[in-house]
Design an enzyme around this catalytic site. Structure first.
Site, PDB file in Angstrom:
ATOM      1  N   ASP A   1       0.911  -1.297   0.023  1.00 18.09           N
ATOM      2  CA  ASP A   1      -0.031  -0.038  -0.098  1.00 18.09           C
ATOM      3  C   ASP A   1       1.051   1.293   0.059  1.00 18.09           C
ATOM      4  O   ASP A   1       2.058   1.215   0.629  1.00 18.09           O
ATOM      5  CB  ASP A   1      -0.918   0.100   1.268  1.00 18.09           C
ATOM      6  CG  ASP A   1      -2.046   1.246   1.058  1.00 18.09           C
ATOM      7  OD1 ASP A   1      -2.865   1.057   0.101  1.00 18.09           O
ATOM      8  OD2 ASP A   1      -2.198   1.965   1.992  1.00 18.09           O
ATOM      9  N   SER A   2       0.473   1.927  -0.713  1.00 12.33           N
ATOM     10  CA  SER A   2       1.550   3.252  -0.812  1.00 12.33           C
ATOM     11  C   SER A   2       0.664   4.611  -1.005  1.00 12.33           C
ATOM     12  O   SER A   2      -0.459   4.614  -1.452  1.00 12.33           O
ATOM     13  CB  SER A   2       2.451   3.416  -1.982  1.00 12.33           C
ATOM     14  OG  SER A   2       2.064   2.112  -2.975  1.00 12.33           O
TER      15      SER A   2
ATOM     16  N   GLY B   1       0.621   7.558 -11.928  1.00 13.70           N
ATOM     17  CA  GLY B   1       0.070   8.469 -10.580  1.00 13.70           C
ATOM     18  C   GLY B   1       0.784   9.482 -10.432  1.00 13.70           C
ATOM     19  O   GLY B   1       0.693  10.576 -11.220  1.00 13.70           O
TER      20      GLY B   1
END
Lengths: 207, 207
Positions: free
Chosen positions: B79-80, B163
């Protein structure tokens, strides 16, 4: 030739710094080599603030040292510490002062291990943080930050490094930072990372 | 042969992961390759919690997949997110969901740049954080964390990555993460650092 003065009296740190900055087209000087002496009170609330306080104090001294031309120097200073998640990020910016400035690290390290007694691996997460501040010739300040993530080990291990290194376990290496070689440490340490970031800033703004 | 299942549907991420884990004596599978499908609600409050939720959900699915022997597999998930200091560490664990899960990153990036209008370099500090969780054969969980420090740029730059990469400036390289090559990114990225740490854990506990 342009000069970079690093505000530290620690010779081990200076070696690390010279190694990383060695390909820059500038002379890297310790405070002592620049003929500067200064007692600085680190009363900031963040690593960045403390590093800035130190760099600005040394830059003010450098200004008085007539031998050095202001247009050609940058002053760097760092501030670092250990954040342990389980202890609400203690000792943090108080890492050097934790249990008293002159208390041996063998005692500080033992104390932290004791405070984590019974705490499992997953909750022993911690990080070394380093902020570096630069005062440029025009008086402006840049800061960079480097971090290494790890966890607090169950006993001291390793003879390299200093401070909290013997209890800081780095999963990537399966060893504490006190068990890393100088070369490994210059690759992954919080200070090396902050300094490499600063090197990038200096290349684009000063050199 | 031991198997590592990485809980992601993102092929770009899988390439990065295979590259870093390639010298391990284990087969690295995507969820799809392991025949696992799962919708997971990430309702944790930290990166580590969310990564753990994902890894445990996929491990539960893997248990049902009769073809895979439990004793031989580890499930990993990550998860980042992006923490911007000036915005009180927003978007943080909500990075993917910021302005809506399906909103193009061009819009999210523009929005963040707008929110930092007039904010000087020194206050644009930010970091990418990645937590990776592993569920081991005995059900125990390990997490590691990797971080890259930088700052929010003034416009989008670069075509690599995805992103928030085009607005994340890395001082060490003097470029955004979207301007880094795959090799450079695998050297310094938050995910690469977390994954290298996890590789160390797996070597000492699983392989």
């Amino acid at each position: 030739m342009k000069k970079i003065i690093f505000a530290t009296g620690n010779e081990g740190k200076m070696r690390e710094i010279r190694e990383i900055l060695r390909d820059l087209d500038a002379q890297v000087l310790s405070m002592k080599e620049a003929g500067i002496e200064t007692g600085i009170e680190e009363n900031g609330t963040t690593f960045e603030e403390n590093a800035t306080i130190k760099a600005q104090a040394v830059a003010a001294q450098a200004k008085k040292a007539a031998a050095i031309s202001q247009a050609e120097i940058v002053v760097l200073a760092d501030d670092s510490g250990l954040e342990i998640d389980y202890l609400n990020k203690e000792p943090g910016i108080y890492s050097a002062r934790y249990l008293g400035e002159d208390t041996p690290y063998a005692i500080k390290n033992k104390n932290l291990i004791d405070r984590l007694e019974g705490v499992p691996d997953n909750k022993r997460t911690a990080r070394f943080v380093c902020a570096i501040a630069a005062v440029l010739p025009d008086g402006s300040v840049i800061t960079t930050r480097g971090v290494i993530e790890g966890r607090i080990d169950y006993e001291e291990k390793g003879k390299n490094g200093f401070g909290y290194d013997p209890i800081f376990y780095v999963p990537e290496y399966g060893r504490t930072t006190a068990e890393l070689s100088m070369e490994e440490k210059n690759h992954v340490s919080h200070r090396a990372r902050a300094l490499k970031a600063m090197k990038g800033e200096l290349k684009s703004r000063f050199l």
